[in-house]
Design a protein around this motif. Structure first.
Motif, short mmCIF file in Angstrom:
data_model
loop_
_atom_site.label_atom_id
_atom_site.label_comp_id
_atom_site.label_asym_id
_atom_site.label_seq_id
_atom_site.Cartn_x
_atom_site.Cartn_y
_atom_site.Cartn_z
N PHE A 60 0.83 -1.20 0.00
CA PHE A 60 0.00 0.00 0.00
C PHE A 60 0.86 1.25 0.00
O PHE A 60 2.01 1.21 0.44
N ARG A 93 1.37 18.82 13.90
CA ARG A 93 1.63 17.40 14.07
C ARG A 93 1.64 16.72 12.70
O ARG A 93 0.97 17.17 11.77
N GLN A 130 -1.35 10.45 18.89
CA GLN A 130 -1.25 11.84 19.35
C GLN A 130 -1.94 12.82 18.39
O GLN A 130 -2.45 13.84 18.79
N ILE A 131 -1.94 12.50 17.09
CA ILE A 131 -2.49 13.45 16.12
C ILE A 131 -4.03 13.41 16.11
O ILE A 131 -4.67 14.33 15.60
N ALA A 156 6.56 8.09 11.65
CA ALA A 156 5.90 6.90 12.21
C ALA A 156 6.42 6.60 13.61
O ALA A 156 5.92 5.69 14.27
N GLN A 168 6.73 11.04 19.95
CA GLN A 168 7.53 12.26 19.75
C GLN A 168 6.71 13.51 20.10
O GLN A 168 5.50 13.55 19.86
N TYR A 212 9.63 -0.86 3.44
CA TYR A 212 9.35 0.12 2.39
C TYR A 212 9.87 -0.41 1.05
O TYR A 212 10.93 -1.03 1.00
C1 FMN Z 1 3.81 2.19 6.88
C2 FMN Z 1 2.99 2.72 8.02
C3 FMN Z 1 1.65 3.01 7.83
C4 FMN Z 1 0.87 3.53 8.87
N1 FMN Z 1 -0.44 3.85 8.64
C5 FMN Z 1 -1.18 4.43 9.62
C6 FMN Z 1 -2.51 4.87 9.34
O1 FMN Z 1 -3.04 4.75 8.23
N2 FMN Z 1 -3.21 5.45 10.36
C7 FMN Z 1 -2.67 5.59 11.63
O2 FMN Z 1 -3.35 6.12 12.51
N3 FMN Z 1 -1.39 5.18 11.90
C8 FMN Z 1 -0.64 4.62 10.93
N4 FMN Z 1 0.64 4.24 11.18
C9 FMN Z 1 1.19 4.38 12.53
C10 FMN Z 1 1.60 5.82 12.84
O3 FMN Z 1 2.50 6.34 11.87
C11 FMN Z 1 2.25 5.86 14.26
O4 FMN Z 1 1.62 4.89 15.05
C12 FMN Z 1 2.03 7.16 14.88
O5 FMN Z 1 3.06 8.00 14.48
C13 FMN Z 1 1.91 7.02 16.39
O6 FMN Z 1 2.64 7.94 17.11
P1 FMN Z 1 2.02 9.03 18.11
O7 FMN Z 1 0.73 8.52 18.66
O8 FMN Z 1 3.08 9.19 19.16
O9 FMN Z 1 1.85 10.24 17.25
C14 FMN Z 1 1.44 3.73 10.16
C15 FMN Z 1 2.80 3.41 10.36
C16 FMN Z 1 3.56 2.92 9.31
C17 FMN Z 1 5.02 2.61 9.53
#
Ligand code: FMN
Length: 177
Positions: free
Chosen positions: A21, A35, A61-62, A89, A93, A160
């Motif tokens: 994807f 954020r 967090q977002i 991801a 942070q 990736y």
């Molecule tokens: C390839 C990949 C795809 C992701 N897709 C999503 C997504 O569609 N929705 C989502 O909420 N998190 C997704 N995540 C996870 C978030 O990027 C990650 O959990 C988020 O930054 C959590 O950190 P925070 O709560 O501290 O901000 C994905 C992570 C990766 C590595």
């Protein structure tokens, strides 16, 4: 013993690992609070009006910020920018840790725009739907910066990837036929 629900979650995750994807980075801001988050759930939904969608984990967090935001931006990095996907991801942070060392500016809509990413889609929040432990967001496309024909970053089986000459075309789908 594992509950049937838990085992279904595991099987769904396993099945989804077979699908590549596209990887995108969503950013938003309200006032000084900004954020970003790496997402794999981005897709286009409608052409008239132009709508896109993605899902955000209610525990992230977002979530509360993007739920309330009037606008957000979706970035489609190119393959040599996969470290940015890793960066956004990283869980836990602060906003300063997310944006402190990342070149960006605020657009006319207030969105943090990450410099150097070839495709940026700026959206107005159009609709939100509760979807289990995620919220499904629909955005109306207001502006698209499209500076590259190169393929985007893909995520497949926990890594990736990108599309290159080694991909195998199975069949051409010719809609005009
Ligand atoms: C390839 C990949 C795809 C992701 N897709 C999503 C997504 O569609 N929705 C989502 O909420 N998190 C997704 N995540 C996870 C978030 O990027 C990650 O959990 C988020 O930054 C959590 O950190 P925070 O709560 O501290 O901000 C994905 C992570 C990766 C590595």
């Amino acid at each position: 013993m594992e509950s049937p629900k838990h085992s279904q979650t595991k099987t769904l995750k396993k099945a989804m690992r077979r699908l590549p994807f596209p990887v995108a980075i969503a950013t938003t801001a309200i006032g000084k609070k900004k954020r970003g988050v790496t997402i794999g759930s981005f897709t286009s939904v409608s052409m008239q009006p132009p709508l896109i969608s993605f899902n955000i984990d209610k525990g992230s967090q977002i979530h509360d910020l993007i739920y309330r935001a009037t606008h957000y931006a979706i970035h489609l990095p190119q393959p040599d920018q996969s470290s940015l996907c890793d960066h956004f991801a990283q869980p836990g942070q602060s906003s300063e840790e997310q944006f402190g060392n990342i070149d960006h500016y605020r657009s006319a809509y207030g969105n943090p725009i990450l410099k150097g990413i070839p495709t940026v889609i700026q959206c107005r929040a159009y609709e939100r739907f509760a979807a289990g432990d995620h919220t499904l967001l629909l955005g109306e496309v207001l502006e698209i910066e499209q500076d590259s024909e190169s393929p985007s970053v893909l995520y497949h089986n926990r890594s990736y990837h990108t599309i290159g000459p080694e991909t195998t075309k199975l069949k051409r789908i010719d809609k005009s036929a």
